[in-house]
Design a protein around this motif. Structure first.
Motif, mmCIF file in Angstrom:
data_model
loop_
_atom_site.group_PDB
_atom_site.id
_atom_site.type_symbol
_atom_site.label_atom_id
_atom_site.label_comp_id
_atom_site.label_asym_id
_atom_site.label_seq_id
_atom_site.Cartn_x
_atom_site.Cartn_y
_atom_site.Cartn_z
ATOM 1 N N ARG A 109 34.848 43.369 44.205
ATOM 2 C CA ARG A 109 36.133 43.349 44.896
ATOM 3 C C ARG A 109 36.952 42.111 44.524
ATOM 4 O O ARG A 109 38.167 42.188 44.376
ATOM 5 N N ALA A 110 36.283 40.973 44.371
ATOM 6 C CA ALA A 110 37.006 39.764 43.968
ATOM 7 C C ALA A 110 37.594 39.919 42.572
ATOM 8 O O ALA A 110 38.737 39.506 42.316
ATOM 9 N N GLN A 111 36.838 40.553 41.664
ATOM 10 C CA GLN A 111 37.345 40.774 40.320
ATOM 11 C C GLN A 111 38.543 41.718 40.324
ATOM 12 O O GLN A 111 39.533 41.495 39.607
ATOM 13 N N LEU A 112 38.473 42.762 41.132
ATOM 14 C CA LEU A 112 39.587 43.702 41.206
ATOM 15 C C LEU A 112 40.804 43.062 41.881
ATOM 16 O O LEU A 112 41.944 43.328 41.492
ATOM 17 N N TYR A 113 40.572 42.232 42.892
ATOM 18 C CA TYR A 113 41.676 41.539 43.538
ATOM 19 C C TYR A 113 42.404 40.635 42.550
ATOM 20 O O TYR A 113 43.633 40.568 42.536
ATOM 21 N N ARG A 114 41.636 39.928 41.738
ATOM 22 C CA ARG A 114 42.267 39.025 40.774
ATOM 23 C C ARG A 114 43.019 39.776 39.693
ATOM 24 O O ARG A 114 43.930 39.229 39.078
ATOM 25 N N ALA A 115 42.635 41.032 39.456
ATOM 26 C CA ALA A 115 43.368 41.862 38.505
ATOM 27 C C ALA A 115 44.575 42.542 39.126
ATOM 28 O O ALA A 115 45.356 43.184 38.413
ATOM 29 N N GLY A 116 44.741 42.417 40.453
ATOM 30 C CA GLY A 116 45.892 43.007 41.122
ATOM 31 C C GLY A 116 45.634 44.340 41.778
ATOM 32 O O GLY A 116 46.567 44.966 42.280
ATOM 33 N N PHE A 117 44.365 44.795 41.836
ATOM 34 C CA PHE A 117 44.025 46.081 42.441
ATOM 35 C C PHE A 117 43.439 45.813 43.827
ATOM 36 O O PHE A 117 42.245 45.507 43.957
ATOM 37 N N ARG A 118 44.276 45.944 44.865
ATOM 38 C CA ARG A 118 43.855 45.589 46.224
ATOM 39 C C ARG A 118 43.524 46.803 47.091
ATOM 40 O O ARG A 118 43.066 46.636 48.204
ATOM 41 N N ARG B 248 41.591 34.776 45.848
ATOM 42 C CA ARG B 248 42.340 35.866 45.209
ATOM 43 C C ARG B 248 42.973 35.430 43.898
ATOM 44 O O ARG B 248 42.969 36.176 42.920
ATOM 45 N N THR B 249 43.541 34.248 43.876
ATOM 46 C CA THR B 249 44.224 33.790 42.667
ATOM 47 C C THR B 249 43.246 33.309 41.604
ATOM 48 O O THR B 249 43.454 33.531 40.413
ATOM 49 N N GLY B 250 42.188 32.614 42.024
ATOM 50 C CA GLY B 250 41.246 32.072 41.056
ATOM 51 C C GLY B 250 41.760 30.870 40.304
ATOM 52 O O GLY B 250 41.206 30.513 39.256
ATOM 53 N N LEU B 251 42.803 30.223 40.804
ATOM 54 C CA LEU B 251 43.394 29.055 40.152
ATOM 55 C C LEU B 251 42.845 27.780 40.766
ATOM 56 O O LEU B 251 42.659 27.694 41.982
ATOM 57 N N GLU B 252 42.619 26.774 39.923
ATOM 58 C CA GLU B 252 42.179 25.479 40.433
ATOM 59 C C GLU B 252 43.288 24.825 41.257
ATOM 60 O O GLU B 252 43.009 24.134 42.246
ATOM 61 N N SER B 253 44.535 25.043 40.867
ATOM 62 C CA SER B 253 45.657 24.487 41.630
ATOM 63 C C SER B 253 45.740 25.119 43.012
ATOM 64 O O SER B 253 46.055 24.429 43.998
ATOM 65 N N ALA B 254 45.449 26.409 43.094
ATOM 66 C CA ALA B 254 45.459 27.074 44.396
ATOM 67 C C ALA B 254 44.326 26.570 45.285
ATOM 68 O O ALA B 254 44.489 26.427 46.500
ATOM 69 N N LYS B 255 43.172 26.259 44.684
ATOM 70 C CA LYS B 255 42.076 25.673 45.461
ATOM 71 C C LYS B 255 42.456 24.288 45.986
ATOM 72 O O LYS B 255 42.123 23.932 47.124
ATOM 73 N N SER B 256 43.164 23.514 45.167
ATOM 74 C CA SER B 256 43.621 22.197 45.621
ATOM 75 C C SER B 256 44.622 22.339 46.754
ATOM 76 O O SER B 256 44.593 21.571 47.728
ATOM 77 N N LEU B 257 45.522 23.336 46.647
ATOM 78 C CA LEU B 257 46.479 23.577 47.721
ATOM 79 C C LEU B 257 45.775 23.995 49.002
ATOM 80 O O LEU B 257 46.127 23.532 50.096
ATOM 81 N N GLN C 225 41.800 50.141 48.771
ATOM 82 C CA GLN C 225 40.409 50.450 49.102
ATOM 83 C C GLN C 225 39.782 51.408 48.104
ATOM 84 O O GLN C 225 38.557 51.492 48.004
ATOM 85 N N THR C 226 40.607 52.137 47.366
ATOM 86 C CA THR C 226 40.086 53.102 46.401
ATOM 87 C C THR C 226 39.834 52.489 45.025
ATOM 88 O O THR C 226 39.306 53.163 44.151
ATOM 89 N N ALA C 227 40.220 51.240 44.817
ATOM 90 C CA ALA C 227 40.061 50.619 43.495
ATOM 91 C C ALA C 227 38.599 50.541 43.059
ATOM 92 O O ALA C 227 38.272 50.884 41.912
ATOM 93 N N PRO C 228 37.645 50.110 43.926
ATOM 94 C CA PRO C 228 36.238 50.103 43.473
ATOM 95 C C PRO C 228 35.715 51.499 43.135
ATOM 96 O O PRO C 228 34.926 51.651 42.191
ATOM 97 N N VAL C 229 36.154 52.501 43.885
ATOM 98 C CA VAL C 229 35.702 53.878 43.607
ATOM 99 C C VAL C 229 36.183 54.332 42.233
ATOM 100 O O VAL C 229 35.426 54.896 41.434
#
Length: 318
Positions: A94-103, A238-247, A105-109
């Motif tokens: 789910r984290a991988q799909l979220y980072r690709a923009g697929f949020r 969701r973003t996976g950015l180091e800058s977002a983690k700092s924020l 509930q049917t995306a994993p299926v």
């Protein structure tokens, strides 16, 4: 006459004192009523912002769900028969799909079904195509084509998701400094964090859609989730950015220790710009080494030709 004037003055003083006493007693209750109405208006405004953001984010998903509902139900029943229901709930997937923009509930299926159906359906299609076009094809070549089709069908969903996640991360990396600067400006202008997030979402909707979506989700979670720290951590995941983690870390520490959010965001913005400048200097420093091989392959042969050919021609003419 004098006594009547004195009594009038005394009466006036008593009236003013009584009026002042009443005002002093009633003033805290009036202030409390104003504070209550103000808190209600802020809560209502926050709820309106979250409703608007969630409606904007769910509008395209509703159309997709209406079109794919029947196919998704079939795929889900297939996965249930294959005992792959636990894989649908995997956090990493789910984290991988979220980072690709697929949020949705049917995306994993859809992802898992594509990984299972592709290696079977694509070789069958290739076999049917080759049996009609080239019926006399050798068995070895046919098996090689079928294995290649199966591998292509198996790895295509993974490559597609990873490529979408990489492109989305690159777009958000480019847009994050501008979003952070806008957030700093809004907070320093006096807006609350929720209002600043909503403003940044509106301003960046046209120029950086991916970043605007993530910031909009952050604003919605700040309004709905009881734990604001969880909203910040979800934004970083969701973003996976180091800058977002700092924020996220900066906002969590500001709320935990009561420090100024504007000051923390200003420091983070400056650090982000310094890191971008350092990355640009690093690329500029590595440029001469990267140009060495192209110069040897393309520049030096032409230079030798330009230098030696005229001399060779003169020698031949003698």
């Amino acid at each position: 006459m004098l006594s009547s004037d004195i009594s009038l003055v005394v009466t006036f003083i008593v009236f003013v004192g009584a009026f002042g006493t009443v005002v002093l007693i009633a003033w805290p209750f009036l202030q409390r009523g104003r504070m209550t109405s103000r808190l209600k208006s802020v809560t209502q405004h926050r709820q309106d912002l979250s409703d608007r953001q969630m409606a904007a984010l769910q509008q395209p998903q509703r159309t997709v769900r209406a079109r794919q509902k029947r196919h998704v139900e079939i795929m889900k029943s297939l996965l249930d028969r294959l005992n792959l229901k636990e894989k649908l709930q995997a956090k990493e997937l789910r984290a991988q799909l979220y980072r690709a923009g697929f949020r949705s509930q049917t995306a994993p299926v859809i992802y898992i079904s594509s990984s299972l159906i592709g290696p079977v359906a694509l070789p069958a299609a290739v076999y049917a195509y080759l049996s009609v076009i080239m019926p006399a094809l050798a068995t070895g070549r046919l098996l090689l084509a079928l294995v290649g089709a199966a591998a292509f069908g198996f790895f295509t969903p993974r490559l597609y998701v990873s490529n979408a996640a990489a492109n989305r991360k690159k777009a958000m990396t480019r847009a994050f400094p501008d979003a952070l600067d806008l957030l700093v400006i809004c907070v320093e202008a006096g807006l609350s964090l929720e209002g600043a997030v909503a403003r940044v979402t509106e301003e960046m909707a046209a120029s950086a859609r991916e970043m605007a979506e993530e910031i909009g989700l952050l604003g919605a979670e700040l309004a709905f989730l009881g734990d604001r720290r969880q909203a910040y951590e979800n934004f970083a995941d969701r973003t996976g950015l180091e800058s977002a983690k700092s924020l996220s870390t900066t906002l969590i520490q500001a709320e935990r220790y009561g420090t100024s959010i504007a000051v923390g965001l200003r420091v983070l913005s400056q650090e982000n710009r310094d890191s971008r400048l350092a990355a640009a200097e690093k690329k500029a420093g590595a440029l001469p080494a990267q140009l060495t091989v192209p110069m040897i392959l393309f520049f030096l042969p032409v230079l030798f030709i330009v230098i030696t050919v005229p001399a060779a021609i003169q020698i031949m003419n003698r």
